[in-house]
Scaffold this motif. Structure first.
Motif, PDB file in Angstrom:
ATOM      1  N   ARG A  88       0.741  -1.145   0.200  1.00  0.00           N
ATOM      2  CA  ARG A  88       0.044   0.081  -0.039  1.00  0.00           C
ATOM      3  C   ARG A  88       0.834   1.398  -0.061  1.00  0.00           C
ATOM      4  N   LEU A  89       0.730   2.030  -0.903  1.00  0.00           N
ATOM      5  CA  LEU A  89       1.423   3.347  -1.146  1.00  0.00           C
ATOM      6  C   LEU A  89       0.842   4.237  -0.454  1.00  0.00           C
ATOM      7  N   THR A  90       1.634   5.421   0.072  1.00  0.00           N
ATOM      8  CA  THR A  90       0.950   6.635   0.635  1.00  0.00           C
ATOM      9  C   THR A  90       0.594   7.827  -0.228  1.00  0.00           C
ATOM     10  N   ALA A  91      -0.383   8.591   0.110  1.00  0.00           N
ATOM     11  CA  ALA A  91      -0.808   9.591  -0.397  1.00  0.00           C
ATOM     12  C   ALA A  91      -1.992   9.513  -1.579  1.00  0.00           C
ATOM     13  N   CYS A  92      -2.839  10.377  -1.202  1.00  0.00           N
ATOM     14  CA  CYS A  92      -3.927  10.493  -2.174  1.00  0.00           C
ATOM     15  C   CYS A  92      -4.714  11.816  -1.953  1.00  0.00           C
ATOM     16  N   ASP A  93      -4.873  12.549  -2.888  1.00  0.00           N
ATOM     17  CA  ASP A  93      -5.708  13.859  -2.933  1.00  0.00           C
ATOM     18  C   ASP A  93      -6.953  13.781  -3.043  1.00  0.00           C
ATOM     19  N   LEU A  94      -7.518  12.557  -3.324  1.00  0.00           N
ATOM     20  CA  LEU A  94      -9.177  12.506  -3.482  1.00  0.00           C
ATOM     21  C   LEU A  94      -9.577  12.123  -2.304  1.00  0.00           C
ATOM     22  N   ARG A  95     -10.886  12.038  -2.117  1.00  0.00           N
ATOM     23  CA  ARG A  95     -11.573  11.990  -1.021  1.00  0.00           C
ATOM     24  C   ARG A  95     -12.691  11.227  -1.108  1.00  0.00           C
ATOM     25  N   CYS A  96     -12.701  10.074  -1.770  1.00  0.00           N
ATOM     26  CA  CYS A  96     -13.980   9.135  -1.889  1.00  0.00           C
ATOM     27  C   CYS A  96     -14.733   8.966  -0.752  1.00  0.00           C
ATOM     28  N   ARG A  97     -15.982   9.073  -0.952  1.00  0.00           N
ATOM     29  CA  ARG A  97     -16.929   8.817   0.327  1.00  0.00           C
ATOM     30  C   ARG A  97     -16.621   7.280   0.794  1.00  0.00           C
TER      31      ARG A  97
END
Ligand code: SF4
Length: 81
Positions: A26-35
């Protein structure tokens, strides 16, 4: 280099490989915020790892199925937040 949140052995819960042992990277970081996101803990943090070190850790478990997930757009669905 990759920013890795975790590497672990578990049981695959999705796809045609459901029920099979699987190594997850599992990589770090995401700027999306899926419900529906179930891994907000991986939005930040992690540790820098050389790809060779990631591969070595995965291979040490001798599991032939590997999933690389996390990071932006971890899911195959269209993320609309
Ligand atoms: S793309 Fe993946 S990690 Fe990012 S918010 Fe959506 S479900 Fe969560």
């Amino acid at each position: 280099m990759l920013t890795v949140h975790e590497i672990y052995l578990s049981i695959q819960g999705e796809s045609t490989h459901v029920g099979r042992p699987c190594m997850f990277v599992r990589l770090t970081a995401c700027d999306l915020r899926c419900r529906w996101c179930d891994t907000p803990y991986a939005f930040t943090g992690g540790r820098k790892m050389a790809i060779d070190d990631v591969v070595a850790e995965v291979l040490s478990h001798q599991c032939p199925l590997v999933e690389i997930t996390g990071g932006e757009r971890c899911c195959s669905r269209t993320c609309t937040r």
